[in-house]
Design a protein around this motif. Structure first.
Motif, short mmCIF file in Angstrom:
data_model
loop_
_atom_site.label_atom_id
_atom_site.label_comp_id
_atom_site.label_asym_id
_atom_site.label_seq_id
_atom_site.Cartn_x
_atom_site.Cartn_y
_atom_site.Cartn_z
N PRO A 163 5.44 -3.48 8.85
CA PRO A 163 5.64 -3.34 7.41
C PRO A 163 6.22 -1.97 7.10
CG PRO A 163 3.30 -3.66 7.95
CD PRO A 163 4.06 -3.76 9.22
N GLU A 171 -8.55 -18.69 9.25
CA GLU A 171 -8.79 -18.88 10.69
C GLU A 171 -10.21 -19.37 10.96
OE1 GLU A 171 -6.49 -17.96 13.10
OE2 GLU A 171 -5.24 -16.41 12.21
N LYS A 230 -7.80 -6.23 -0.72
CA LYS A 230 -8.60 -5.33 0.13
C LYS A 230 -8.49 -3.88 -0.28
CE LYS A 230 -8.65 -7.17 4.75
NZ LYS A 230 -7.58 -7.11 5.70
N HIS A 231 -9.53 -3.12 0.00
CA HIS A 231 -9.52 -1.68 -0.25
C HIS A 231 -8.31 -1.05 0.43
CE1 HIS A 231 -11.61 2.07 -1.26
NE2 HIS A 231 -10.92 2.55 -0.26
N GLY A 232 -7.56 -0.29 -0.31
CA GLY A 232 -6.37 0.35 0.27
C GLY A 232 -5.09 -0.35 -0.11
N LEU A 233 -5.18 -1.63 -0.45
CA LEU A 233 -3.99 -2.37 -0.88
C LEU A 233 -4.02 -2.50 -2.41
CD1 LEU A 233 -3.95 -5.35 1.64
CD2 LEU A 233 -2.83 -3.15 1.84
N ILE A 240 3.55 -5.62 1.84
CA ILE A 240 2.95 -6.51 2.82
C ILE A 240 3.25 -7.95 2.45
CG2 ILE A 240 0.73 -7.39 3.54
CD1 ILE A 240 -0.19 -4.56 3.74
N PHE A 295 0.84 -1.19 0.00
CA PHE A 295 0.00 0.00 0.00
C PHE A 295 0.88 1.24 0.00
CE2 PHE A 295 0.75 -1.11 4.40
CZ PHE A 295 0.93 0.08 5.06
N GLU A 333 2.61 -15.12 12.48
CA GLU A 333 2.06 -14.24 13.50
C GLU A 333 1.08 -13.26 12.85
OE1 GLU A 333 5.01 -12.39 16.14
OE2 GLU A 333 6.21 -14.15 15.72
N SER A 334 0.30 -12.63 13.69
CA SER A 334 -0.63 -11.63 13.18
C SER A 334 0.16 -10.54 12.47
CB SER A 334 -1.41 -11.09 14.37
OG SER A 334 -1.79 -9.80 14.13
N GLY A 335 -0.29 -10.18 11.28
CA GLY A 335 0.42 -9.17 10.51
C GLY A 335 1.47 -9.73 9.58
N SER A 336 1.60 -11.05 9.52
CA SER A 336 2.63 -11.62 8.65
C SER A 336 2.17 -11.66 7.20
CB SER A 336 3.01 -13.02 9.12
OG SER A 336 1.88 -13.84 9.14
N GLY A 337 0.88 -11.38 6.97
CA GLY A 337 0.39 -11.29 5.60
C GLY A 337 -0.32 -12.54 5.12
N LYS A 338 -0.65 -13.44 6.03
CA LYS A 338 -1.24 -14.69 5.58
C LYS A 338 -2.64 -14.51 5.02
CE LYS A 338 -1.88 -16.01 10.44
NZ LYS A 338 -1.83 -14.63 10.94
N SER A 339 -3.48 -13.65 5.65
CA SER A 339 -4.82 -13.43 5.10
C SER A 339 -4.73 -12.76 3.74
CB SER A 339 -5.64 -12.53 6.00
OG SER A 339 -5.77 -13.11 7.26
N THR A 340 -3.83 -11.80 3.62
CA THR A 340 -3.67 -11.10 2.34
C THR A 340 -3.33 -12.09 1.23
OG1 THR A 340 -2.80 -9.28 3.65
CG2 THR A 340 -2.52 -9.13 1.28
N1 LIG Z 1 -6.10 -1.96 4.12
C1 LIG Z 1 -4.88 -1.98 4.65
N2 LIG Z 1 -4.09 -0.87 4.59
C2 LIG Z 1 -2.84 -0.89 5.12
N3 LIG Z 1 -2.28 -1.97 5.72
C3 LIG Z 1 -3.00 -3.09 5.81
C4 LIG Z 1 -4.33 -3.16 5.28
N4 LIG Z 1 -4.81 -4.41 5.54
C5 LIG Z 1 -3.82 -5.09 6.17
N5 LIG Z 1 -2.73 -4.30 6.34
C6 LIG Z 1 -1.45 -4.70 6.95
O1 LIG Z 1 -0.95 -5.79 6.24
C7 LIG Z 1 -0.24 -6.69 7.08
C8 LIG Z 1 -0.73 -8.13 6.84
O2 LIG Z 1 -2.13 -8.23 7.07
P1 LIG Z 1 -2.89 -9.59 7.09
O3 LIG Z 1 -4.30 -9.31 7.40
O4 LIG Z 1 -2.60 -10.35 5.85
O5 LIG Z 1 -2.18 -10.35 8.32
P2 LIG Z 1 -2.48 -11.77 8.97
O6 LIG Z 1 -1.20 -12.53 8.93
O7 LIG Z 1 -3.66 -12.40 8.37
O8 LIG Z 1 -2.75 -11.38 10.50
P3 LIG Z 1 -3.91 -11.88 11.55
O9 LIG Z 1 -3.38 -13.10 12.20
O10 LIG Z 1 -3.98 -10.75 12.54
O11 LIG Z 1 -5.17 -12.10 10.78
C9 LIG Z 1 -0.46 -6.16 8.49
O12 LIG Z 1 0.71 -5.47 8.89
C10 LIG Z 1 -1.61 -5.20 8.36
O13 LIG Z 1 -1.49 -4.14 9.30
#
Ligand SMILES: Nc1ncnc2c1ncn2[C@@H]1O[C@H](COP(=O)(O)OP(=O)(O)OP(=O)(O)O)[C@@H](O)[C@H]1O
Ligand code: SF4
Ligand code: SF4
Ligand SMILES: [Mg+2]
Lengths: 674, 318
Positions: free
Chosen positions: A279, A182, A61-64, A25, A15, A44-51
């Motif tokens: 990030p 999840e 997602k909106h914004g990315l 990301i 982003f 871990e949370s924030g590692s980008g797995k959902s993305t």
């Molecule tokens: N719309 C957005 N704009 C900016 N940054 C974003 C946006 N969505 C997610 N991020 C960032 O992207 C990174 C990865 O997000 P993601 O949701 O893929 O993590 P995750 O591994 O699934 O974490 P979790 O276990 O918390 O679900 C995070 O640092 C998050 O803050």
């Protein structure tokens, strides 16, 4: 090549920051998903797995936005496809099962409609056939009486049922690939185990490929054939599930596995220091360098590439994986906790009952509570100074309710709460004097909600110091710094606001605030549930250290039985607000004897593909405790007949000091252990 | 459900009762009374007595309250002081005029607000949103008296298309009133529409970002079907209450606009009767405005209750 269903090639997603910089990301991810295979993605949370998982559906997602690379499905790139064409693939070829089905089902539409919508879009069945198909699908995910469920709205189902509906909805289009983000986080242990079992069954039954995203290695271990480990937007390890769990050759995975508490090990796991880089922070070397136990000088300035090891069929991003490869066996060490309780009683609950029922006008006028079947009933616990006692049970079992009453936040209906052998604590907060309030402090699950976002760390910790001890000026300052040091935070954190802290740091501030009051008892309500495993281990170790230093007593509530195992001296098992079993944790975990304790322990997911959960009882949700008899009668698989339905079971004592409440004689209960 | 409705209606009546008490007590405590105000220098002796008798001020306060309340329920608010005619007759045309103004503003404003709100939300951060949002934010920030004055200046004085101020007797027929209300309606609708459009926009954006909408997209639901089935019903539900409040606010008289345009509605009557110290009329107005607020809010709550499956079943279960 035809056995590959999804191919991710050099994918980067990011982003634009407010300053206009491009922040990554996902960094250059490449991987393949085979037909019929289940791949787990952990991190871990924030590692980008959902993305990553969403990108596999062509959704950003909106914004990315996509910076480069492709997600290929049947040889066409989803990421530059028109939305018309995507609509034909989504739901039909690739379906998603979301993390929180409760929020992912549209609230104003009936369950039946939402499944029908998927059928209408992705099949050409007639209305009659679709109706039949809906029932079939709901049956397949093992929901009771499909016809009536179809007519309900999402909020009329329990969490586990909602998750099943989401699975049914995903199966409606008979997809080739299922993405699960999840799917069981937030469900009770028992429900979670049941949903996973259902998913395993579906994978076998339909041959669907699955991508399973989770931070929970326990869940991943149960379902996946292959595991991808992500760290800070990169793949750091990828390989067959068993190898990765039994012999992790990347330092991050190694540390992660070591920090997970296990049922079979009593004691606190080692914690991994530090946290994942945010990030946008550019590092010259390996992104794991700060936290790595195996690092060398070259790691600081050179970033390792993902290297494919043919003989292991594994890819790893580390210069030193050979060091780990040589470690013949992966061993987890735990630090046994010291039981430093003495015989002095610090808190005693006798015959405590608590009711949430709305009171009739007459009762309100006379300021009394009447309810024949209160939410929590007949709680008798004697807590010793310096011990850690845990309350466990599924959601709705009244754990937090009891904590609230001890803290004075909720009136009790009957019973007494006595502190230090002679002081009765009023059930009304307004009648407790300041000292009563000081001796009991609470730490909550979610530090985001319990820390005022407009106060600095300094102000947050200063509050109890001023309130209870009237500290001012230099002395106040000294105390704050002292407390921060105790929770391992530097002095410079004083001027930070909660939003400038990571999850683990926030929870440390909450711990410091609780200790500022110099309490005798600290109530911990799911204090590690919102944290990543590596951070969780650190917070658990901190709590244990503080307890040993100050001689504090903990009442620890958690739904995670392995965490409870790690930290507690004694365990009380609750079902529907009634005690089932109270005893030393060693005994409760070694010989689970109450039928409900067996159910709970059987459902725990271990990060080990060889330990499968045992599903003893159905995961039905009961709305209310039964009026008469044993609280667990509705789900008990060992029910002995009418006596369980009519009479409250007696307390029976075992030789090792366990108290068990069941009609089955103690000898027999202990015989049939698994 | 039925129980809930009855409870809400009862609560409404209690609110009205309290409002009536407060206004009654308020007018009691004020120094002087209706007669002294009205008669001014002549407020003594025979004339004062006569006035007291005429207005029934010579009995104890609580008796006066009871008889006033009993009459008020039947729609009889007694006599106004200034015109010496029944308040009922003063109010009637005023209510009608306010109603005309309000409904015109509502019929024009609400659809426009909905469309603008939805369009800006769906094209968020794109050109349509940026353009419309700039205009709505601008419209929201200019105070009514400025926009009203500007309208008069440009359309009535420079262009001479429409009458600038309303100079008609209070009880004109609807057709005669029509050309006169165009400018006030525009003035009111502008600010109201802008507010509502912003509200709808943020509500739709919030729902669009929800997990269930993301899920619908991932299920392959076509865009417009998703908007109409999954987004709008959930986004517009909270708007009902805001719309209700706006309507109540409009009916209660848009004081400033009415004064600027010299429009004979309820709002101007409030100002007039306060400055004339016409206490009986003030009392009547207070009670009528309160009833409008109470009943419109009640209606809105009931509508939300009907449309929201969540609340509906919750109530049935209890
Ligand atoms: N719309 C957005 N704009 C900016 N940054 C974003 C946006 N969505 C997610 N991020 C960032 O992207 C990174 C990865 O997000 P993601 O949701 O893929 O993590 P995750 O591994 O699934 O974490 P979790 O276990 O918390 O679900 C995070 O640092 C998050 O803050
Ligand atoms: S490359 Fe170096 S710092 Fe990175 S994980 Fe391997 S050993 Fe640790
Ligand atoms: S008392 Fe009966 S129902 Fe309750 S746990 Fe024991 S066997 Fe099961
Ligand atoms: Mg996620």
């Amino acid at each position: 090549m035809s056995d590959i269903i999804q191919k991710v090639k050099n994918l980067s997603i990011g982003f634009k920051s407010k300053k206009g910089e491009e922040i990554l990301i996902l960094k250059n991810i490449s991987t393949k998903i085979k037909k019929g295979e289940t791949v787990g993605i952990v991190g871990e949370s924030g590692s980008g797995k959902s993305t990553l998982a969403l990108a596999m559906m062509g959704y950003v997602k909106h914004g990315l936005y996509t910076i480069g690379g492709e997600c290929e499905f049947n040889s066409s790139n989803l990421l530059n496809m028109k939305s018309k064409d995507l609509e034909k693939i989504r739901g039909r070829k690739i379906a998603m099962i979301p993390q929180n089905a409760g929020q992912a089902l549209t609230p104003n539409l009936k369950i039946g409609y939402q499944i029908d919508e998927a059928l209408q879009l992705h099949s050409d069945l007639s209305e009659k056939e679709r109706e039949k198909k809906i029932s079939e699908l709901l049956n397949k995910v093992r929901l009771p009486s499909p016809e009536t469920i179809a007519l309900r709205y999402p909020h009329e189902l329990s969490g586990g049922q909602q998750q099943r509906v989401a699975v049914a909805m995903a199966l409606a289009g008979t997809p080739d690939l299922l993405l699960l983000d999840e799917p069981t986080t937030g469900l009770d242990v028992t429900t979670q185990a049941h949903v996973l079992e259902l998913l395993n069954f579906i994978a076998k039954d339909t041959g669907t490929s699955m991508v399973y995203v989770s931070h929970d290695l326990g869940a991943i271990a149960q379902v996946s054939d292959r595991i991808i480990v992500m760290y800070s937007g990169e793949i750091v390890l990828e390989g067959p599930s068993r190898d990765i769990l039994k012999r992790p050759i990347h330092p991050y995975t190694h540390g992660l596995l070591k920090s997970i508490p296990k049922l079979s090990l009593a004691g606190l796991p080692e914690s991994m220091p530090g946290s994942q880089p945010q990030p946008g922070i550019i590092q010259s070397g390996c992104s794991f360098f700060d936290r790595c136990n195996f690092s060398e000088d070259k790691c600081k300035n050179n970033s390792p590439q993902l290297e494919f090891l043919k003989e292991l069929n594994t890819s790893v991003r580390c210069f030193n994986y050979e060091k780990l490869l040589k470690e013949s066996q992966f061993n987890q060490n735990v630090n046994k906790i010291k039981n430093n309780s003495n015989d002095k009683e610090i808190l005693n609950l006798s015959e405590v009952s608590i009711s949430y029922a709305k009171q009739k006008l007459l009762d309100q006028i006379f300021n009394r509570i009447s309810d024949d079947n209160p939410t929590v009933k007949d709680i008798n616990i004697n807590i010793k100074k310096g011990e850690t006692i845990a309350l466990v049970g599924e959601s709705g079992s009244g754990k937090s309710t009891i904590l609230k009453s001890i803290a004075g936040l909720l009136r009790t209906k009957d019973g007494l709460i006595r502190f230090d052998e002679n002081r009765n604590l009023s059930s009304d907060l307004k009648e407790r004097n300041p000292n009563d309030l000081r001796i009991i402090q609470l730490i909550f699950q979610n530090p985001d909600e319990s820390l005022n976002p407009n106060h600095t760390v300094e102000e947050i910790i200063a509050q109890p110091l001023k309130l209870y001890f009237g500290l001012k000026g230099e002395e106040l300052n000294k105390n704050i710094i002292d407390l921060l040091q105790k929770v391992r935070l530097g002095e410079f954190y004083m001027s930070r606001y909660p939003r400038q802290l990571s999850g683990g740091e926030k929870q440390r501030v909450a711990v410091a605030r609780a200790f500022a009051a110099k309490p005798d008892i600290i109530l911990c309500d799911e204090v590690t549930s919102a944290l990543d495993v590596s951070v969780q281990a650190a917070v658990l170790n901190l709590l244990q250290q503080l307890k040993e230093d100050f001689g504090t007593t903990y009442i620890f509530v958690s739904h995670d039985l392995a965490v409870v195992r790690a930290i507690s001296d004694r365990v009380a098992v609750l079902y529907q607000g009634r005690l089932c079993e109270v005893g030393p944790s060693n005994d409760v975990y070694k010989f689970p004897s109450h039928p409900y304790t067996e159910v709970l322990l059987g459902a725990v997911l271990e990060p080990d593909p060889d330990i499968k959960p045992k599903l003893v009882a159905e995961d039905i949700v009961e709305e209310k405790p039964p009026e008469k008899g044993c609280s667990f009668q509705g789900r008990c698989s060992r029910i002995v007949g009418d006596i369980c339905k009519k009479e409250i079971p007696p307390w029976q004592l075992t030789d090792s000091g366990n108290a068990i409440r069941c009609h089955i004689p103690i000898k027999e209960l202990q015989k049939e252990q698994f | 459900m039925l129980f809930l409705i009855i409870k809400r209606i009862l609560l409404g009546f209690i609110t009205l009762f309290i409002v009536s008490l407060i206004t009654f007590v308020g007018t009691e405590i004020l120094p002087g009374d209706a007669c002294t105000t009205y008669l001014e220098r002549q407020a003594f002796g025979e004339q004062l007595e006569a006035c007291y008798r005429r207005l029934g001020l010579n009995v104890p306060a609580y008796e006066r309250y009871v008889s006033w309340a009993v009459n008020a329920i039947q729609g009889d608010f007694g006599y106004s002081l200034s015109g010496e005619m029944p308040i009922k007759e003063v109010l009637g045309p005023r209510i009608k005029n306010s109603l005309v103004l309000a409904s015109a503003a509502i019929f024009i404003g609400i659809p426009i607000a909905l469309i603008l709100g939805i369009v800006t939300a769906l094209w968020r951060d794109k050109l349509p949103d940026v353009a419309i949002s700039t205009v709505t934010i601008f419209a929201m920030t200019i105070p009514e008296f400025i926009s009203a004055t500007l309208l008069i200046l440009i359309i009535a004085i420079w262009l001479e298309w429409l009458p600038g101020i309303v100079i008609v007797p209070t009880d004109v027929s609807f057709l005669e009133l029509l050309p006169n209300i165009i400018l006030p309606v525009i003035a009111i609708a502008m600010i109201m529409t802008a507010h509502m459009a912003r509200m709808v926009r943020s509500s739709v954006i919030q729902v669009m970002a929800s997990e269930y909408v993301q899920m619908a997209i991932l299920k392959g639901v076509p865009y417009w079907k998703m908007v109409f089935k999954h987004v709008l019903p959930n986004a517009l539900l909270p708007a009902i209450n805001v719309v209700a409040l706006t309507i109540a606010w409009l009916l209660g008289g848009v004081v400033v606009t009415e004064v600027v345009f010299n429009y004979p509605g309820l709002g101007r009557l409030v100002i007039e009767s306060i400055s004339n110290r016409d206490l009986p009329t003030v009392q009547a107005l207070a009670i009528i405005l309160a009833s409008i607020y109470v009943s419109i809010n009640l209606l809105a709550d009931l509508m939300t209750l009907m449309l929201n499956p969540r609340l509906k079943t919750l109530q049935i279960r209890k």
